[in-house]
Design a protein around this motif. Structure first.
Motif, PDB file in Angstrom:
ATOM      1  N   MET A  59       1.371  -2.014  -9.509  1.00  0.00           N
ATOM      2  CA  MET A  59       1.504  -1.057  -8.415  1.00  0.00           C
ATOM      3  C   MET A  59       1.837   0.310  -9.003  1.00  0.00           C
ATOM      4  O   MET A  59       2.649   0.404  -9.928  1.00  0.00           O
ATOM      5  CB  MET A  59       2.628  -1.469  -7.462  1.00  0.00           C
ATOM      6  CG  MET A  59       2.411  -2.789  -6.752  1.00  0.00           C
ATOM      7  SD  MET A  59       1.149  -2.696  -5.458  1.00  0.00           S
ATOM      8  CE  MET A  59       1.892  -1.518  -4.340  1.00  0.00           C
ATOM      9  N   PRO A  64       2.753   3.429  -7.017  1.00  0.00           N
ATOM     10  CA  PRO A  64       3.069   4.312  -5.871  1.00  0.00           C
ATOM     11  C   PRO A  64       3.527   5.684  -6.344  1.00  0.00           C
ATOM     12  O   PRO A  64       4.166   5.815  -7.387  1.00  0.00           O
ATOM     13  CB  PRO A  64       4.201   3.558  -5.165  1.00  0.00           C
ATOM     14  CG  PRO A  64       4.852   2.754  -6.243  1.00  0.00           C
ATOM     15  CD  PRO A  64       3.739   2.325  -7.152  1.00  0.00           C
ATOM     16  N   TYR A 104       5.134  10.254   0.759  1.00  0.00           N
ATOM     17  CA  TYR A 104       4.056   9.266   0.701  1.00  0.00           C
ATOM     18  C   TYR A 104       4.523   7.943   1.311  1.00  0.00           C
ATOM     19  O   TYR A 104       4.682   6.932   0.609  1.00  0.00           O
ATOM     20  CB  TYR A 104       3.613   9.046  -0.753  1.00  0.00           C
ATOM     21  CG  TYR A 104       3.171  10.314  -1.452  1.00  0.00           C
ATOM     22  CD1 TYR A 104       1.931  10.869  -1.190  1.00  0.00           C
ATOM     23  CD2 TYR A 104       4.004  10.952  -2.376  1.00  0.00           C
ATOM     24  CE1 TYR A 104       1.509  12.029  -1.827  1.00  0.00           C
ATOM     25  CE2 TYR A 104       3.598  12.109  -3.024  1.00  0.00           C
ATOM     26  CZ  TYR A 104       2.352  12.636  -2.740  1.00  0.00           C
ATOM     27  OH  TYR A 104       1.946  13.795  -3.373  1.00  0.00           O
ATOM     28  N   ASP A 110       3.030   5.730   3.129  1.00  0.00           N
ATOM     29  CA  ASP A 110       2.091   4.609   3.014  1.00  0.00           C
ATOM     30  C   ASP A 110       2.218   3.942   1.647  1.00  0.00           C
ATOM     31  O   ASP A 110       2.171   2.710   1.546  1.00  0.00           O
ATOM     32  CB  ASP A 110       0.653   5.091   3.228  1.00  0.00           C
ATOM     33  CG  ASP A 110       0.393   5.522   4.664  1.00  0.00           C
ATOM     34  OD1 ASP A 110       1.208   5.168   5.539  1.00  0.00           O
ATOM     35  OD2 ASP A 110      -0.613   6.208   4.905  1.00  0.00           O
ATOM     36  N   ASP A 111       2.359   4.758   0.596  1.00  0.00           N
ATOM     37  CA  ASP A 111       2.575   4.201  -0.747  1.00  0.00           C
ATOM     38  C   ASP A 111       3.823   3.330  -0.758  1.00  0.00           C
ATOM     39  O   ASP A 111       3.831   2.208  -1.300  1.00  0.00           O
ATOM     40  CB  ASP A 111       2.753   5.329  -1.766  1.00  0.00           C
ATOM     41  CG  ASP A 111       1.438   5.956  -2.196  1.00  0.00           C
ATOM     42  OD1 ASP A 111       0.490   5.930  -1.396  1.00  0.00           O
ATOM     43  OD2 ASP A 111       1.364   6.464  -3.329  1.00  0.00           O
ATOM     44  N   ALA A 138       5.432   1.891   1.760  1.00  0.00           N
ATOM     45  CA  ALA A 138       5.322   0.699   2.606  1.00  0.00           C
ATOM     46  C   ALA A 138       4.516  -0.391   1.916  1.00  0.00           C
ATOM     47  O   ALA A 138       4.878  -1.579   1.970  1.00  0.00           O
ATOM     48  CB  ALA A 138       4.686   1.069   3.945  1.00  0.00           C
ATOM     49  N   THR A 139       3.430   0.001   1.248  1.00  0.00           N
ATOM     50  CA  THR A 139       2.616  -0.975   0.502  1.00  0.00           C
ATOM     51  C   THR A 139       3.416  -1.575  -0.646  1.00  0.00           C
ATOM     52  O   THR A 139       3.368  -2.781  -0.896  1.00  0.00           O
ATOM     53  CB  THR A 139       1.344  -0.301  -0.035  1.00  0.00           C
ATOM     54  OG1 THR A 139       0.603   0.263   1.052  1.00  0.00           O
ATOM     55  CG2 THR A 139       0.466  -1.303  -0.770  1.00  0.00           C
ATOM     56  N   ALA A 140       4.178  -0.724  -1.334  1.00  0.00           N
ATOM     57  CA  ALA A 140       5.009  -1.206  -2.448  1.00  0.00           C
ATOM     58  C   ALA A 140       6.093  -2.153  -1.938  1.00  0.00           C
ATOM     59  O   ALA A 140       6.392  -3.172  -2.581  1.00  0.00           O
ATOM     60  CB  ALA A 140       5.643  -0.015  -3.162  1.00  0.00           C
ATOM     61  N   ARG A 141       6.653  -1.842  -0.783  1.00  0.00           N
ATOM     62  CA  ARG A 141       7.708  -2.699  -0.228  1.00  0.00           C
ATOM     63  C   ARG A 141       7.169  -4.089   0.100  1.00  0.00           C
ATOM     64  O   ARG A 141       7.816  -5.100  -0.215  1.00  0.00           O
ATOM     65  CB  ARG A 141       8.309  -2.059   1.024  1.00  0.00           C
ATOM     66  CG  ARG A 141       9.495  -2.826   1.604  1.00  0.00           C
ATOM     67  CD  ARG A 141      10.108  -2.077   2.791  1.00  0.00           C
ATOM     68  NE  ARG A 141      11.325  -2.724   3.219  1.00  0.00           N
ATOM     69  CZ  ARG A 141      11.370  -3.762   4.071  1.00  0.00           C
ATOM     70  NH1 ARG A 141      10.247  -4.244   4.583  1.00  0.00           N
ATOM     71  NH2 ARG A 141      12.528  -4.303   4.412  1.00  0.00           N
ATOM     72  N   GLN A 142       5.989  -4.145   0.681  1.00  0.00           N
ATOM     73  CA  GLN A 142       5.428  -5.438   1.015  1.00  0.00           C
ATOM     74  C   GLN A 142       5.108  -6.225  -0.257  1.00  0.00           C
ATOM     75  O   GLN A 142       5.339  -7.446  -0.320  1.00  0.00           O
ATOM     76  CB  GLN A 142       4.148  -5.273   1.853  1.00  0.00           C
ATOM     77  CG  GLN A 142       3.615  -6.590   2.417  1.00  0.00           C
ATOM     78  CD  GLN A 142       4.639  -7.323   3.268  1.00  0.00           C
ATOM     79  OE1 GLN A 142       5.174  -6.773   4.228  1.00  0.00           O
ATOM     80  NE2 GLN A 142       4.946  -8.567   2.907  1.00  0.00           N
ATOM     81  N   ALA A 143       4.593  -5.533  -1.279  1.00  0.00           N
ATOM     82  CA  ALA A 143       4.287  -6.212  -2.540  1.00  0.00           C
ATOM     83  C   ALA A 143       5.552  -6.760  -3.194  1.00  0.00           C
ATOM     84  O   ALA A 143       5.553  -7.865  -3.749  1.00  0.00           O
ATOM     85  CB  ALA A 143       3.581  -5.248  -3.491  1.00  0.00           C
ATOM     86  N   ASP A 173       6.682  -9.813  -1.263  1.00  0.00           N
ATOM     87  CA  ASP A 173       5.828 -10.959  -1.601  1.00  0.00           C
ATOM     88  C   ASP A 173       6.150 -11.519  -2.986  1.00  0.00           C
ATOM     89  O   ASP A 173       6.046 -12.722  -3.211  1.00  0.00           O
ATOM     90  CB  ASP A 173       4.347 -10.557  -1.547  1.00  0.00           C
ATOM     91  CG  ASP A 173       3.878 -10.211  -0.141  1.00  0.00           C
ATOM     92  OD1 ASP A 173       4.567 -10.596   0.829  1.00  0.00           O
ATOM     93  OD2 ASP A 173       2.833  -9.559  -0.008  1.00  0.00           O
TER      94      ASP A 173
END
Length: 312
Positions: free
Chosen positions: A60, A62, A71, A73-74, A76-81, A84
């Motif tokens: 990742m 971000p 940023y 969106d960056d 939020a995507t990193a948080r979900q990754a 997971d």
């Protein structure tokens, strides 16, 4: 342990390699976005990204981890990754982004940082260079439990390393990178065994290692020769120490120099002598002898080679 890793330069890459070699599972790596590099300014992946891709680990990159920042969106995507990945621990080394509270609290055991100084001395961006510049007799590695402050977290493990008169920022970096990789493995092992002891940093002795600036490169010969010699070592390889020599339009980069304890009998900054053994320049209390130099646009040369093509 299941470890998410965050880092960018070679210093961090060695730690990631050590963690993988020790058999820990690394489901995810964070690193800085690819940067332009070289004469062609081609986008180049960080050392950590190259190590991760070679090991088939998802990466990742971000631009920020702040959910309320520039940023989102960056972030939020990193948080979900990261959710997971479900890490037991996050290991951070010279990453380059501030970790917000949600990152610090998500791993089971929080976030460990590999810091290249003996905290609380030299918190901040350039601890290796500032330790040499200040004339510190030693430095080392601190493994720290990260909090929201700037290198203010509890200390988990410390290892010291003497600073010699031969150390440059480059050579000291390499030794500390290897030391940091082994130190974080020891901290991880103690964490697994429940034997980690957290020690708050003392309030006394706090110093800050400010980021190196290009404006610092020019040597100020009103300073003592020993101070100038340390600056040459501290700024090797970057931003480099420079000096303006007679007969040359552009400053010359100084790769190596030594302080000479002899009266200069000249104003600071004046050329005292030039020979294949060294170019001597008057300093506040003696002489700085230049031993290895590089003209603008030229190659790095010994002083013996340099003086052959230069006449003051």
């Amino acid at each position: 342990m299941r470890i998410v890793f965050a880092g960018t330069p070679e210093f961090a890459s060695l730690a990631l390699q050590a963690i993988l070699a020790a058999g820990h599972e690394v489901p995810l790596v964070f690193t800085q976005p690819d940067r332009p590099s070289g004469r062609g300014l081609k986008l180049t992946p960080s050392a950590v990204k190259q190590t991760a891709l070679a090991a088939d680990i998802p990466v990742m990159q971000p631009r920020s981890l702040r959910l309320d920042g520039k940023y989102p969106d960056d972030a939020a995507t990193a948080r979900q990754a990261l959710l997971d990945a479900a890490p037991d621990l996050m290991v951070v080394a010279a990453y380059g982004l501030i970790l917000p509270k949600w990152v610090l609290e998500l791993p089971v055991h929080g976030c460990f940082n590999i810091h290249a100084s003996l905290l609380p001395r030299w918190r901040g961006a350039a601890p290796i260079q500032r330790a040499i510049e200040a004339g510190d007799p030693e430095t080392g590695i601190t493994i720290m439990q990260m909090d929201e402050g700037l290198d203010t977290g509890d200390m988990l493990l410390k290892q010291a390393l003497p600073i010699t008169a031969e150390h440059t920022a480059a050579s000291l970096h390499d030794e500390l990178a290897a030391m940091g990789a082994q130190a974080v493995l020891e901290a991880i092992s103690r964490c697994r065994q429940g034997k980690l002891v957290r020690q708050p940093q003392p309030a006394e002795g706090v110093t800050y290692a400010s980021k190196l600036e290009k404006s610092e490169a020019a040597l100020d010969f009103s300073q003592p020769a020993a101070v100038l010699a340390r600056r040459v070592r501290a700024f090797n390889p970057a931003p480099g120490a420079t000096v303006q020599l007679p007969g040359l339009n552009d400053p010359v980069k100084v790769w190596a120099a030594q302080a000479v304890a002899q009266p200069a009998a000249r104003p600071p900054g004046d050329l005292v002598s030039a020979s294949p053994q060294g170019i001597d320049i008057a300093a506040a209390d003696g002489v700085l002898r230049l031993l290895e130099l590089q003209k603008a646009g030229g190659k790095r040369q010994s002083v013996a080679a340099f003086v052959q093509g230069w006449r003051p």
